[in-house]
Structures are given as structure tokens and as C-alpha cells.
Write a protein that holds these residues in place. Structure first.
Motif, PDB file in Angstrom:
ATOM      1  N   UNK A  72      14.476   1.834   7.341  1.00 60.10           N
ATOM      2  CA  UNK A  72      13.102   1.847   7.844  1.00 60.10           C
ATOM      3  C   UNK A  72      12.157   1.390   6.744  1.00 60.10           C
ATOM      4  N   UNK A  73      11.126   0.623   7.095  1.00 60.98           N
ATOM      5  CA  UNK A  73      10.126   0.183   6.129  1.00 60.98           C
ATOM      6  C   UNK A  73       8.728   0.501   6.640  1.00 60.98           C
ATOM      7  N   UNK A  74       7.842   0.821   5.710  1.00 56.51           N
ATOM      8  CA  UNK A  74       6.430   1.046   6.005  1.00 56.51           C
ATOM      9  C   UNK A  74       5.611   0.570   4.808  1.00 56.51           C
ATOM     10  N   UNK A  75       4.404   0.099   5.057  1.00 57.56           N
ATOM     11  CA  UNK A  75       3.530  -0.357   3.987  1.00 57.56           C
ATOM     12  C   UNK A  75       2.437   0.656   3.698  1.00 57.56           C
ATOM     13  N   UNK A  76       2.797   1.813   3.159  1.00 53.71           N
ATOM     14  CA  UNK A  76       1.787   2.825   2.862  1.00 53.71           C
ATOM     15  C   UNK A  76       0.873   2.371   1.721  1.00 53.71           C
ATOM     16  N   UNK A  77       1.454   1.785   0.696  1.00 51.57           N
ATOM     17  CA  UNK A  77       0.674   1.187  -0.375  1.00 51.57           C
ATOM     18  C   UNK A  77       0.047   2.157  -1.349  1.00 51.57           C
ATOM     19  N   UNK A  78      -0.341   1.613  -2.519  1.00 51.46           N
ATOM     20  CA  UNK A  78      -1.080   2.336  -3.544  1.00 51.46           C
ATOM     21  C   UNK A  78      -0.361   3.648  -3.934  1.00 51.46           C
ATOM     22  N   UNK A  79      -1.126   4.636  -4.384  1.00 46.93           N
ATOM     23  CA  UNK A  79      -0.567   5.920  -4.842  1.00 46.93           C
ATOM     24  C   UNK A  79       0.223   6.627  -3.750  1.00 46.93           C
ATOM     25  N   UNK A  80      -0.158   6.416  -2.495  1.00 50.83           N
ATOM     26  CA  UNK A  80       0.378   7.167  -1.365  1.00 50.83           C
ATOM     27  C   UNK A  80       1.892   7.019  -1.254  1.00 50.83           C
ATOM     28  N   UNK A  81       2.383   5.778  -1.484  1.00 54.74           N
ATOM     29  CA  UNK A  81       3.826   5.552  -1.423  1.00 54.74           C
ATOM     30  C   UNK A  81       4.571   6.443  -2.410  1.00 54.74           C
ATOM     31  N   UNK A  82       4.046   6.541  -3.622  1.00 52.94           N
ATOM     32  CA  UNK A  82       4.745   7.253  -4.689  1.00 52.94           C
ATOM     33  C   UNK A  82       4.683   8.767  -4.512  1.00 52.94           C
ATOM     34  N   UNK A  83       3.605   9.251  -3.938  1.00 47.36           N
ATOM     35  CA  UNK A  83       3.516  10.682  -3.664  1.00 47.36           C
ATOM     36  C   UNK A  83       4.429  11.061  -2.496  1.00 47.36           C
ATOM     37  N   UNK A  84       4.533  10.209  -1.486  1.00 48.40           N
ATOM     38  CA  UNK A  84       5.481  10.456  -0.402  1.00 48.40           C
ATOM     39  C   UNK A  84       6.914  10.446  -0.931  1.00 48.40           C
TER      40      UNK A  84
END
Length: 263
Positions: A185-197
Motif C-alpha cells: 500500500x502507498x500513500x503520500x502523507x508527506x512532510x513530518x507526518x510520514x515519519x511520525x506515522x
């Protein structure tokens, strides 16, 4: 954890509290000013005011420490460096989207030892200091420890990325698209949000081909203390390259190999 780092993480939370009040007061403001910088990224009056606020508070609380910020560069010289991104996700902030955060990191003797990521429009905050674990919660006294996932196969992984354009500019678009086709699965959350997830175990991989120190510094201790790994695209650990691959750990070698198929 050393008492100095306990004091530093408390100070970072105080800084974040102050900045959150300022940035939320400007979020969706009708008179918000927006400009394009030389690198074509957006800056608002809130970015500059937020960094000025942090610098003013650090000048009183940590006057001997160096400060490196996105908007106003480096001031001072010390083995202790505060690295500030006043608003990570300014494009979202300027559009009225809630996915943006203030990033505050402390580097000591060449190692990032503390990081706070505060996203007030999401009502979320994350932090870590070296050797003590990574946490999320509204405040230090009300925290939940976080951990990365245990996913061990790319075919079962969830991956987040910023944009396809950056991978094209980096000359890695074909390899990157091939990688996207291999994961579940792929999603483009981007920025800091990806790394916190990632640090929370919600996703398994986050990566971007073009970043700067202030984009990454605060993220690194949080990812590491949650049990993950953070490198550049060449596999060098830490936030000192110009790109980022963050993973839960077991997937990291496979990600690097996928992006360097000739190696």
C-alpha cells in the motif's frame, strides 16, 4: 538520561507551546502573507514570526548555544546546536490544511540528542531524547510510548512519500515507481507526518529524495527511539545528507537495494 537532556526536552516543550499559540493564531488568517523564496518554496509571516520567537526564548534560556533555523540561518557557535523548522509543511499551512508542525531539535557534539515535533492543528505532539524512548501525547506528563511496526516483507509494507516530481529530479523515478509496485500500500502523507506515522507503527517506510537538515533533525531521534532506522538514500545514518529513508528497521536493506538495483 542526563539531567541536562531532561531540562532540554522540557525547554523544547515550552518553546513548542509558545510557537503553537502563535502559529494557530495565524492559521487560516485572512491577512496571512505568502511569498516565494529563492528556492521557490513558500514562506509566510507566521514562519518568520515563529522562528523569531524561538530564537528570542533560546537567547534567554540557552544563550551559549548555537541556533540554526530555516528562515534566518545560523547564529552563534557551540557544540550544542538547536535546529529549528518553524513550520514544516508551509504549503499546507498556507492553504489552510492542518498537516504542518514545528520541528525543534538539539544536536550535541555532532549527534541529535533530542527532538520535538508539534502539530497543533492536528492536536498532536511527538518527542524523544536519546536512550529514553519515543513518545506522543499532549504534554510530558501525559505521554504514550510509541514503537515502529514489525513488518518484515516489502510485499506487506505500507509506504509514504512526498511527490513523484522529486524522484524524477533525483534521477531515480524508475527505481522509485518499481518500489511502489512492490509494496502492499502507498500513500503520500508527506512532510513530518510520514515519519511520525512510521514511529507510531502506522506505516512501515517513509522516504523523500530532497530534504535539508532542519527538515530532518527533529525526526531522527523520534524514529530511532521508536526502534526504527533513518538514513539518506546512500544508507548513511542520520540527518546530514540531502535525502531520507526511514523504516521500521527490518525493511531498510530491501528499500536501499530497490533504489540501487545495480549495487
Amino acid at each position: 538520561m542526563a539531567a541536562a537532556h531532561q531540562d532540554d526536552i522540557r525547554l523544547a516543550h515550552v518553546l513548542a507551546d509558545s510557537v503553537d499559540q502563535l502559529t494557530m493564531s495565524r492559521f487560516k488568517a485572512e491577512d496571512l502573507t505568502r511569498e516565494r523564496k529563492d528556492d521557490h518554496t513558500i514562506v509566510t509571516d507566521a514562519d518568520r514570526a515563529a522562528e523569531e520567537l524561538v530564537r528570542a526564548q533560546l537567547s534567554r534560556a540557552r544563550s551559549r548555544d548555537q541556533v540554526i533555523g530555516e528562515e534566518f540561518g545560523s547564529h552563534g557557535e557551540s557544540h550544542r546546536k538547536w535546529i529549528i523548522d518553524p513550520i514544516d509543511g508551509t504549503a499546507n499551512f498556507a492553504r489552510g490544511l492542518p498537516v504542518w508542525a514545528t520541528l525543534i531539535a538539539l544536536e550535541e557534539d555532532g549527534e541529535v540528542v533530542a527532538g520535538v515535533v508539534s502539530a497543533p492543528a492536528l492536536n498532536r505532539r511527538w518527542w524523544a531524547t536519546v536512550g529514553t524512548g519515543a513518545f506522543t501525547g499532549p504534554r510530558l506528563s501525559s505521554a504514550q510510548r510509541i514503537h515502529v511496526s514489525s513488518t518484515s516483507r516489502l510485499e506487506q509494507a505500507m509506504l509514504s512519500y512526498g511527490s513523484l516530481e522529486g524522484w524524477a529530479r533525483a534521477g531515480r523515478l524508475r527505481e522509485f515507481v518499481n518500489l511502489l509496485q512492490r509494496v502492499e500500500r502507498t500513500r503520500g502523507f508527506g512532510d513530518f507526518w510520514s515519519y511520525m506515522l512510521l514511529a507510531e507503527g502506522g506505516i512501515d517506510v517513509a522516504l523523500e529524495p530532497s530534504l535539508t537538515l532542519h527538515d530532518m533533525a527533529a525526526l531522527v531521534p523520534i524514529v530511532h527511539e521508536a526502534g526504527g532506522r533513518f538514513t539518506d538514500l546512500e544508507g548513511v545514518d542520520g540527518p546530514y545528507g540531502t535525502s531520507a529513508i526511514a523504516s521500521n528497521g527490518p525493511l531498510h536493506s530491501a528499500i536501499l537495494e530497490a533504489l540501487h538495483p545495480s549495487h
